[in-house]
Design a protein around this motif. Structure first.
Motif, PDB file in Angstrom:
ATOM      1  N   ALA A 289       0.823  -1.220   0.000  1.00  8.88           N
ATOM      2  CA  ALA A 289       0.000   0.000   0.000  1.00  8.88           C
ATOM      3  C   ALA A 289       0.852   1.262   0.000  1.00  8.88           C
ATOM      4  O   ALA A 289       0.607   2.194  -0.767  1.00  8.88           O
ATOM      5  N   GLY A 290       1.867   1.317   0.849  1.00  9.37           N
ATOM      6  CA  GLY A 290       2.738   2.495   0.914  1.00  9.37           C
ATOM      7  C   GLY A 290       3.552   2.679  -0.355  1.00  9.37           C
ATOM      8  O   GLY A 290       3.794   3.805  -0.792  1.00  9.37           O
ATOM      9  N   VAL A 291       3.963   1.572  -0.952  1.00  4.59           N
ATOM     10  CA  VAL A 291       4.732   1.636  -2.199  1.00  4.59           C
ATOM     11  C   VAL A 291       3.868   2.247  -3.303  1.00  4.59           C
ATOM     12  O   VAL A 291       4.318   3.141  -4.033  1.00  4.59           O
ATOM     13  N   ILE A 292       2.644   1.794  -3.421  1.00 10.97           N
ATOM     14  CA  ILE A 292       1.737   2.330  -4.446  1.00 10.97           C
ATOM     15  C   ILE A 292       1.444   3.804  -4.186  1.00 10.97           C
ATOM     16  O   ILE A 292       1.450   4.619  -5.105  1.00 10.97           O
ATOM     17  N   ARG A 293       1.230   4.152  -2.925  1.00 12.77           N
ATOM     18  CA  ARG A 293       0.974   5.560  -2.577  1.00 12.77           C
ATOM     19  C   ARG A 293       2.151   6.435  -3.022  1.00 12.77           C
ATOM     20  O   ARG A 293       1.971   7.495  -3.611  1.00 12.77           O
ATOM     21  N   THR A 294       3.384   5.968  -2.767  1.00 13.49           N
ATOM     22  CA  THR A 294       4.584   6.719  -3.181  1.00 13.49           C
ATOM     23  C   THR A 294       4.683   6.806  -4.694  1.00 13.49           C
ATOM     24  O   THR A 294       4.996   7.868  -5.248  1.00 13.49           O
ATOM     25  N   GLN A 295       4.406   5.709  -5.404  1.00 10.56           N
ATOM     26  CA  GLN A 295       4.474   5.724  -6.865  1.00 10.56           C
ATOM     27  C   GLN A 295       3.465   6.701  -7.453  1.00 10.56           C
ATOM     28  O   GLN A 295       3.769   7.411  -8.410  1.00 10.56           O
ATOM     29  N   LEU A 296       2.277   6.752  -6.900  1.00 12.21           N
ATOM     30  CA  LEU A 296       1.268   7.708  -7.365  1.00 12.21           C
ATOM     31  C   LEU A 296       1.714   9.136  -7.078  1.00 12.21           C
ATOM     32  O   LEU A 296       1.639  10.012  -7.943  1.00 12.21           O
ATOM     33  N   ARG A 297       2.180   9.378  -5.860  1.00  8.90           N
ATOM     34  CA  ARG A 297       2.621  10.729  -5.474  1.00  8.90           C
ATOM     35  C   ARG A 297       3.751  11.233  -6.378  1.00  8.90           C
ATOM     36  O   ARG A 297       3.770  12.385  -6.797  1.00  8.90           O
ATOM     37  N   ASP A 298       4.689  10.344  -6.702  1.00 13.14           N
ATOM     38  CA  ASP A 298       5.853  10.735  -7.496  1.00 13.14           C
ATOM     39  C   ASP A 298       5.612  10.699  -9.000  1.00 13.14           C
ATOM     40  O   ASP A 298       6.477  11.093  -9.774  1.00 13.14           O
ATOM     41  N   GLY A 299       4.462  10.202  -9.436  1.00 13.65           N
ATOM     42  CA  GLY A 299       4.187  10.086 -10.865  1.00 13.65           C
ATOM     43  C   GLY A 299       4.972   8.971 -11.522  1.00 13.65           C
ATOM     44  O   GLY A 299       5.199   8.992 -12.729  1.00 13.65           O
ATOM     45  N   HIS A 300       5.391   7.981 -10.746  1.00 16.08           N
ATOM     46  CA  HIS A 300       6.180   6.867 -11.259  1.00 16.08           C
ATOM     47  C   HIS A 300       5.289   5.643 -11.438  1.00 16.08           C
ATOM     48  O   HIS A 300       5.485   4.602 -10.807  1.00 16.08           O
ATOM     49  N   ASN A 301       4.297   5.802 -12.294  1.00 11.37           N
ATOM     50  CA  ASN A 301       3.345   4.728 -12.523  1.00 11.37           C
ATOM     51  C   ASN A 301       2.698   4.878 -13.885  1.00 11.37           C
ATOM     52  O   ASN A 301       2.662   5.965 -14.452  1.00 11.37           O
ATOM     53  N   LEU A 302       2.197   3.776 -14.380  1.00 14.49           N
ATOM     54  CA  LEU A 302       1.328   3.759 -15.551  1.00 14.49           C
ATOM     55  C   LEU A 302       0.229   2.748 -15.278  1.00 14.49           C
ATOM     56  O   LEU A 302       0.472   1.716 -14.643  1.00 14.49           O
ATOM     57  N   ALA A 303      -0.952   3.049 -15.758  1.00 13.86           N
ATOM     58  CA  ALA A 303      -2.065   2.126 -15.598  1.00 13.86           C
ATOM     59  C   ALA A 303      -2.721   1.898 -16.940  1.00 13.86           C
ATOM     60  O   ALA A 303      -2.843   2.815 -17.752  1.00 13.86           O
ATOM     61  N   GLY A 304      -3.128   0.666 -17.168  1.00 13.48           N
ATOM     62  CA  GLY A 304      -3.932   0.340 -18.335  1.00 13.48           C
ATOM     63  C   GLY A 304      -5.394   0.433 -17.917  1.00 13.48           C
ATOM     64  O   GLY A 304      -5.795  -0.169 -16.920  1.00 13.48           O
ATOM     65  N   ILE A 305      -6.167   1.205 -18.654  1.00  8.40           N
ATOM     66  CA  ILE A 305      -7.575   1.440 -18.323  1.00  8.40           C
ATOM     67  C   ILE A 305      -8.450   0.958 -19.474  1.00  8.40           C
ATOM     68  O   ILE A 305      -8.204   1.298 -20.630  1.00  8.40           O
ATOM     69  N   GLN A 306      -9.468   0.146 -19.156  1.00 11.54           N
ATOM     70  CA  GLN A 306     -10.490  -0.276 -20.117  1.00 11.54           C
ATOM     71  C   GLN A 306     -11.842  -0.092 -19.458  1.00 11.54           C
ATOM     72  O   GLN A 306     -12.039  -0.571 -18.324  1.00 11.54           O
ATOM     73  N   ASP A 307     -12.732   0.592 -20.128  1.00  8.25           N
ATOM     74  CA  ASP A 307     -14.086   0.795 -19.601  1.00  8.25           C
ATOM     75  C   ASP A 307     -14.075   1.323 -18.163  1.00  8.25           C
ATOM     76  O   ASP A 307     -14.792   0.833 -17.296  1.00  8.25           O
ATOM     77  N   ASN A 308     -13.218   2.305 -17.908  1.00  7.78           N
ATOM     78  CA  ASN A 308     -13.089   2.936 -16.585  1.00  7.78           C
ATOM     79  C   ASN A 308     -12.618   2.005 -15.486  1.00  7.78           C
ATOM     80  O   ASN A 308     -12.837   2.263 -14.308  1.00  7.78           O
ATOM     81  N   ASN A 309     -11.970   0.898 -15.846  1.00 12.03           N
ATOM     82  CA  ASN A 309     -11.410  -0.032 -14.872  1.00 12.03           C
ATOM     83  C   ASN A 309      -9.919  -0.207 -15.122  1.00 12.03           C
ATOM     84  O   ASN A 309      -9.472  -0.227 -16.272  1.00 12.03           O
ATOM     85  N   VAL A 310      -9.153  -0.376 -14.052  1.00 11.45           N
ATOM     86  CA  VAL A 310      -7.732  -0.680 -14.177  1.00 11.45           C
ATOM     87  C   VAL A 310      -7.595  -2.135 -14.600  1.00 11.45           C
ATOM     88  O   VAL A 310      -8.165  -3.024 -13.972  1.00 11.45           O
TER      89      VAL A 310
END
Length: 152
Positions: free
Chosen positions: A42-63
């Motif tokens: 959870a903390g790792v994901i929070r940091t990745q989001l905060r730092d902009g170090h992430n990409l997500a694939g989105i289909q029909d408004n779902n990850v």
């Protein structure tokens, strides 16, 4: 960065509670991370989001896919690969590498798009990653790549 085709869109998620909830929900349902204690990441994901170090694939408004990394040094990344270091994000001039720490997808077509996007966002850096399937790290396969730019 936004990459769109018929299989969905690849975007960098904003550091919002909505993004965090979407990623955590996806991870909880993931074959790879569903059996993990989510508080461990959870903390790792929070940091990745905060730092902009992430990409997500989105289909029909779902990850349907998520790639997250942190910036580090080649020395620390190499030690991490050998199990001799714990990764901590860096924010200074010593950064010359990135470690892809979380990767999951429920749509195989999203995998190369997320990887290409992460490489594009980390040009000039050596990227380290551990290959794991069903919670088991598989050693002996290529686990680092230098992003020199240009085409993939």
């Amino acid at each position: 960065m936004a990459d769109t085709d018929t299989s969905g869109t690849v975007v960098c998620l904003a550091p919002t509670f909505e993004s965090y909830g979407m990623v955590m929900d996806f991870m909880a349902e993931s074959d790879v991370f569903g059996n993990f204690e989510l508080n461990a990441i959870a903390g790792v994901i929070r940091t990745q989001l905060r730092d902009g170090h992430n990409l997500a694939g989105i289909q029909d408004n779902n990850v349907v896919g998520y790639a997250g990394w942190l910036h580090t040094t080649v020395e620390t990344g190499s030690e991490w690969m050998e199990g001799r270091a714990i990764l901590k994000p860096l924010y200074d001039d010593s950064i010359d590498a990135a470690a892809l720490t979380i990767f999951a997808t429920s749509d195989p077509k999203m995998t190369p798009r997320l990887i290409r996007g992460a490489r594009e966002l980390n040009k000039g850096k050596r990227v380290f990653f551990k290959r794991g399937y069903d919670g088991v790290v598989r050693p002996g396969r290529k686990n680092t790549v230098l992003n020199v730019g240009g085409t993939f």
